[in-house]
Scaffold this motif. Structure first.
Motif, PDB file in Angstrom:
ATOM      1  N   LEU A 260     -49.045 -16.597  -3.647  1.00 36.44           N
ATOM      2  CA  LEU A 260     -47.606 -16.229  -3.624  1.00 36.44           C
ATOM      3  C   LEU A 260     -47.120 -15.829  -2.292  1.00 36.44           C
ATOM      4  O   LEU A 260     -45.992 -16.263  -1.758  1.00 36.44           O
ATOM      5  CB  LEU A 260     -47.000 -15.115  -4.818  1.00 36.44           C
ATOM      6  N   TYR A 261     -47.903 -15.026  -1.771  1.00 31.87           N
ATOM      7  CA  TYR A 261     -47.413 -14.415  -0.414  1.00 31.87           C
ATOM      8  C   TYR A 261     -47.385 -15.676   0.402  1.00 31.87           C
ATOM      9  O   TYR A 261     -46.380 -15.626   1.249  1.00 31.87           O
ATOM     10  CB  TYR A 261     -48.527 -13.425   0.185  1.00 31.87           C
ATOM     11  N   GLN A 262     -48.419 -16.630   0.675  1.00 26.31           N
ATOM     12  CA  GLN A 262     -48.192 -17.504   1.420  1.00 26.31           C
ATOM     13  C   GLN A 262     -47.149 -18.777   1.224  1.00 26.31           C
ATOM     14  O   GLN A 262     -46.787 -19.377   2.139  1.00 26.31           O
ATOM     15  CB  GLN A 262     -49.671 -18.293   1.586  1.00 26.31           C
TER      16      GLN A 262
ATOM     17  N   VAL B 158     -51.777 -13.153  -5.608  1.00 25.09           N
ATOM     18  CA  VAL B 158     -50.776 -12.601  -4.802  1.00 25.09           C
ATOM     19  C   VAL B 158     -50.864 -13.421  -3.637  1.00 25.09           C
ATOM     20  O   VAL B 158     -50.052 -13.345  -2.800  1.00 25.09           O
ATOM     21  CB  VAL B 158     -51.526 -11.070  -4.697  1.00 25.09           C
ATOM     22  N   GLU B 159     -52.217 -13.785  -2.904  1.00 24.50           N
ATOM     23  CA  GLU B 159     -52.473 -14.259  -1.662  1.00 24.50           C
ATOM     24  C   GLU B 159     -51.496 -15.686  -1.612  1.00 24.50           C
ATOM     25  O   GLU B 159     -50.806 -16.032  -0.647  1.00 24.50           O
ATOM     26  CB  GLU B 159     -53.738 -14.594  -1.411  1.00 24.50           C
TER      27      GLU B 159
ATOM     28  N   PHE C 136     -43.999 -16.496   2.537  1.00 23.21           N
ATOM     29  CA  PHE C 136     -43.696 -16.140   4.041  1.00 23.21           C
ATOM     30  C   PHE C 136     -44.661 -17.079   5.012  1.00 23.21           C
ATOM     31  O   PHE C 136     -45.561 -17.700   5.014  1.00 23.21           O
ATOM     32  CB  PHE C 136     -44.138 -14.887   4.230  1.00 23.21           C
TER      33      PHE C 136
END
Length: 68
Positions: free
Chosen positions: A63-65, A60-61, A68
């Motif tokens: 993908l988030y980075q 998740v980290e 965004f």
């Protein structure tokens, strides 16, 4: 004339909620098997690590980075 016996068949049908639950169960099984195969065969990792929460937190980290 011979008498013909009429057989009745009862069909068991699921309610819409029951079909939803069965569909979600098979979706969960398929996703789990896909994650195991993807992590072990394609990623060459330990398949048991798929069930480790830290693996999913890291995913998740990443993908988030990337978004965004």
């Amino acid at each position: 004339m011979s008498e013909q016996k009429k057989t009745t068949q009862t069909k068991t049908q699921l309610t819409p909620f029951g079909r939803f639950i069965v569909t979600m169960f098979f979706l969960w099984i398929t996703a789990t098997i896909g994650a195991l195969i993807g992590y072990s065969v394609i990623g060459k990792g330990n398949p048991i690590e798929v069930f480790d929460p830290q693996t999913w937190i890291h995913l998740v980290e990443v993908l988030y980075q990337s978004f965004f």
